[in-house]
Write an enzyme that holds these catalytic residues in place. Structure first.
Site, PDB file in Angstrom:
ATOM      1  N   ASN A   6       0.855  -1.188   0.000  1.00 37.19           N
ATOM      2  CA  ASN A   6       0.000   0.000   0.000  1.00 37.19           C
ATOM      3  C   ASN A   6       0.897   1.247   0.000  1.00 37.19           C
ATOM      4  OD1 ASN A   6      -1.394   2.271   1.094  1.00 37.19           O
ATOM      5  ND2 ASN A   6      -3.079   0.918   1.595  1.00 37.19           N
ATOM      6  N   HIS A   9       0.973   6.310   1.653  1.00 34.92           N
ATOM      7  CA  HIS A   9       1.714   7.292   2.448  1.00 34.92           C
ATOM      8  C   HIS A   9       2.835   7.979   1.681  1.00 34.92           C
ATOM      9  CE1 HIS A   9      -0.851   6.846   5.721  1.00 34.92           C
ATOM     10  NE2 HIS A   9      -0.649   5.552   5.783  1.00 34.92           N
ATOM     11  N   HIS A  42      -5.606   3.501  -1.778  1.00 34.72           N
ATOM     12  CA  HIS A  42      -6.949   3.844  -1.287  1.00 34.72           C
ATOM     13  C   HIS A  42      -7.289   5.234  -1.810  1.00 34.72           C
ATOM     14  CE1 HIS A  42      -9.674   4.310   2.544  1.00 34.72           C
ATOM     15  NE2 HIS A  42     -10.327   4.541   1.420  1.00 34.72           N
ATOM     16  N   ARG A  44      -9.486   7.922  -1.402  1.00 34.60           N
ATOM     17  CA  ARG A  44     -10.494   8.372  -0.419  1.00 34.60           C
ATOM     18  C   ARG A  44     -11.355   9.466  -1.014  1.00 34.60           C
ATOM     19  NH1 ARG A  44      -8.901   6.792   5.192  1.00 34.60           N
ATOM     20  NH2 ARG A  44     -10.719   7.993   5.755  1.00 34.60           N
ATOM     21  N   ARG A  48      -7.258  12.781   0.369  1.00 27.16           N
ATOM     22  CA  ARG A  48      -6.199  13.312   1.238  1.00 27.16           C
ATOM     23  C   ARG A  48      -4.807  12.833   0.842  1.00 27.16           C
ATOM     24  NH1 ARG A  48      -7.342  10.242   6.935  1.00 27.16           N
ATOM     25  NH2 ARG A  48      -9.394  11.155   6.646  1.00 27.16           N
ATOM     26  N   HIS A  49      -4.731  11.672   0.177  1.00 29.03           N
ATOM     27  CA  HIS A  49      -3.390  11.257  -0.285  1.00 29.03           C
ATOM     28  C   HIS A  49      -3.410  10.869  -1.775  1.00 29.03           C
ATOM     29  CE1 HIS A  49      -5.166   7.526   1.148  1.00 29.03           C
ATOM     30  NE2 HIS A  49      -4.834   7.707   2.411  1.00 29.03           N
ATOM     31  N   GLU A  69      -8.557   0.268  -3.063  1.00 29.08           N
ATOM     32  CA  GLU A  69      -9.434   0.341  -1.887  1.00 29.08           C
ATOM     33  C   GLU A  69     -10.352   1.537  -2.074  1.00 29.08           C
ATOM     34  OE1 GLU A  69      -7.167   0.783   1.649  1.00 29.08           O
ATOM     35  OE2 GLU A  69      -6.092  -1.086   1.360  1.00 29.08           O
ATOM     36  N   THR A  99      -6.859   6.845   9.903  1.00 30.55           N
ATOM     37  CA  THR A  99      -6.771   5.736   8.957  1.00 30.55           C
ATOM     38  C   THR A  99      -8.015   4.885   9.129  1.00 30.55           C
ATOM     39  OG1 THR A  99      -5.408   3.846   8.247  1.00 30.55           O
ATOM     40  CG2 THR A  99      -5.432   4.315  10.603  1.00 30.55           C
ATOM     41  N   THR A 100      -8.195   3.880   8.272  1.00 26.40           N
ATOM     42  CA  THR A 100      -9.407   3.052   8.351  1.00 26.40           C
ATOM     43  C   THR A 100      -9.451   2.374   9.714  1.00 26.40           C
ATOM     44  OG1 THR A 100      -8.962   2.627   6.028  1.00 26.40           O
ATOM     45  CG2 THR A 100     -10.761   1.384   7.032  1.00 26.40           C
ATOM     46  N   GLU A 152     -10.916  -9.241   3.360  1.00 27.85           N
ATOM     47  CA  GLU A 152      -9.633  -8.857   3.956  1.00 27.85           C
ATOM     48  C   GLU A 152      -9.877  -8.706   5.453  1.00 27.85           C
ATOM     49  OE1 GLU A 152      -7.443  -5.567   2.236  1.00 27.85           O
ATOM     50  OE2 GLU A 152      -6.321  -5.276   4.105  1.00 27.85           O
ATOM     51  N   HIS A 191      -3.528  -4.286   7.772  1.00 25.45           N
ATOM     52  CA  HIS A 191      -3.648  -3.105   8.636  1.00 25.45           C
ATOM     53  C   HIS A 191      -2.776  -3.244   9.874  1.00 25.45           C
ATOM     54  CE1 HIS A 191      -5.102   0.609  10.256  1.00 25.45           C
ATOM     55  NE2 HIS A 191      -5.753   0.812   9.127  1.00 25.45           N
ATOM     56  N   GLY A 192      -1.836  -2.336   9.995  1.00 21.60           N
ATOM     57  CA  GLY A 192      -0.986  -2.298  11.182  1.00 21.60           C
ATOM     58  C   GLY A 192       0.096  -3.369  11.204  1.00 21.60           C
ATOM     59  N   HIS A 214       2.113   1.268   5.792  1.00 24.31           N
ATOM     60  CA  HIS A 214       2.826   2.271   6.574  1.00 24.31           C
ATOM     61  C   HIS A 214       4.215   1.816   7.000  1.00 24.31           C
ATOM     62  CE1 HIS A 214       3.673   4.853  10.085  1.00 24.31           C
ATOM     63  NE2 HIS A 214       3.130   5.767   9.309  1.00 24.31           N
TER      64      HIS A 214
HETATM   65  N1  PXP Z   1      -5.740  -2.853   4.223  1.00 22.58           N
HETATM   66  C1  PXP Z   1      -6.683  -1.887   4.271  1.00 22.58           C
HETATM   67  C2  PXP Z   1      -8.075  -2.232   3.872  1.00 22.58           C
HETATM   68  C3  PXP Z   1      -6.347  -0.561   4.647  1.00 22.58           C
HETATM   69  O1  PXP Z   1      -7.293   0.388   4.681  1.00 22.58           O
HETATM   70  C4  PXP Z   1      -5.002  -0.271   4.945  1.00 22.58           C
HETATM   71  C5  PXP Z   1      -4.607   1.135   5.313  1.00 22.58           C
HETATM   72  O2  PXP Z   1      -4.852   1.983   4.281  1.00 22.58           O
HETATM   73  C6  PXP Z   1      -4.058  -1.308   4.871  1.00 22.58           C
HETATM   74  C7  PXP Z   1      -4.456  -2.588   4.530  1.00 22.58           C
HETATM   75  C8  PXP Z   1      -2.611  -1.069   5.146  1.00 22.58           C
HETATM   76  O3  PXP Z   1      -2.445  -0.734   6.495  1.00 22.58           O
HETATM   77  P1  PXP Z   1      -1.010  -0.246   7.000  1.00 22.58           P
HETATM   78  O4  PXP Z   1      -0.713   1.027   6.296  1.00 22.58           O
HETATM   79  O5  PXP Z   1      -1.230  -0.073   8.477  1.00 22.58           O
HETATM   80  O6  PXP Z   1      -0.046  -1.323   6.666  1.00 22.58           O
END
Ligand code: PXP
Length: 243
Positions: A6, A9, A42, A44, A48-49, A69, A99-100, A152, A191-192, A214
């Site tokens: 992703n 950022h 993503h 949005r 924003r990005h 996304e 963030t989501t 997901e 995510h995370g 991220h």
């Molecule tokens: N998956 C989804 C659906 C997300 O919205 C995000 C964040 O945009 C990610 C994965 C990636 O998350 P991270 O940036 O924390 O790795």
């Protein structure tokens, strides 16, 4: 296991100055050279990005696949149907969030109806569909009912906890992955996830795709994108071979 990077950022840094660098499209090429299996962005509603221009150029440039996304908003779904990325992942979106924050709410209500309508339009355009959900049984069953190709699983709670609580969240992800697979959904997660915590998630056998942003973009500041992707891909490969 597929690793999708992703790159939102990278666009966040560009938008901080509303200029033309760093360009997420150039970073996508480097991520692919480092071994990415796909590029996730993503788009949005508040832009924003990632910008429309980024998605259009990525569709022409990316040699692997684009996973877009998006929220179930009519305008963005229309753009997705026009550009036809290989995969679209529907996510909830709140303007005030950093963030989501959670998975889609698939209990009866407005979000369910909007999600269903978006899913039908995306599938009609020939796009593989995925729903970003919390790792719970009700959401998985709702995703099956709606005819999604994949889910997901949100790994945010796993990432934000420690010790016994984290072990509990890992067990929750394991149970969800196994149920989703049994019900014929493809299983993704994200995510995370970081270099430190990805190993046990990558070892869950039913998970076939990880979306990570991220942590990799942060590491790339020090090592460059190719090396950052290669290092993450290697951790995931090791997790799979020990599973
Ligand atoms: N998956 C989804 C659906 C997300 O919205 C995000 C964040 O945009 C990610 C994965 C990636 O998350 P991270 O940036 O924390 O790795």
């Amino acid at each position: 296991m597929r690793l999708y990077i992703n790159i939102d950022h990278v666009a966040t840094v560009r938008q901080a100055r509303r200029t033309d660098e760093p360009d997420p499209v150039r970073v996508a090429v480097l991520a692919e050279l480092g071994g990415a299996d796909g590029i996730t962005v993503h788009l949005r509603e508040d832009r924003r990005h990632i910008q429309d221009r980024d998605v259009r150029l990525l569709m022409q440039t990316v040699r692997t696949v684009v996973n877009l996304e998006l929220a179930a908003s009519s305008e963005i779904v229309s753009l997705a149907c026009e550009l036809r990325p290989m995969q679209a992942t529907l996510v909830p979106e709140k303007r005030e969030e950093v963030t989501t924050e959670g998975g889609l709410a698939l209990d009866p209500g407005r979000q369910l109806e909007a999600t269903k309508a978006a899913l039908v339009r995306l599938a009609g355009a020939g796009i593989r569909t995925s729903l970003f959900i919390d790792p719970d049984e009700a959401s998985i069953r709702a995703a099956v009912e709606m005819g999604a190709d994949a889910v997901e699983l949100h790994t945010g709670e796993f990432a934000n906890t420690r010790g016994d609580e984290r072990r509990g969240q890992l067990e929750r992800l394991n149970r969800a992955a196994s149920l989703a697979r049994k019900l014929s959904l493809a299983v993704h997660a994200g995510h995370g996830l970081t270099y430190e915590n990805v190993h046990p998630v990558a070892a869950i056998p039913e998970i076939e795709e990880l979306n990570i942003g991220h942590s990799i973009v942060s590491r790339a500041l020090f090592t460059g994108m190719e090396a950052a992707v290669r290092e993450m891909a290697e951790i995931i490969r090791r997790a799979r071979s020990h599973a």
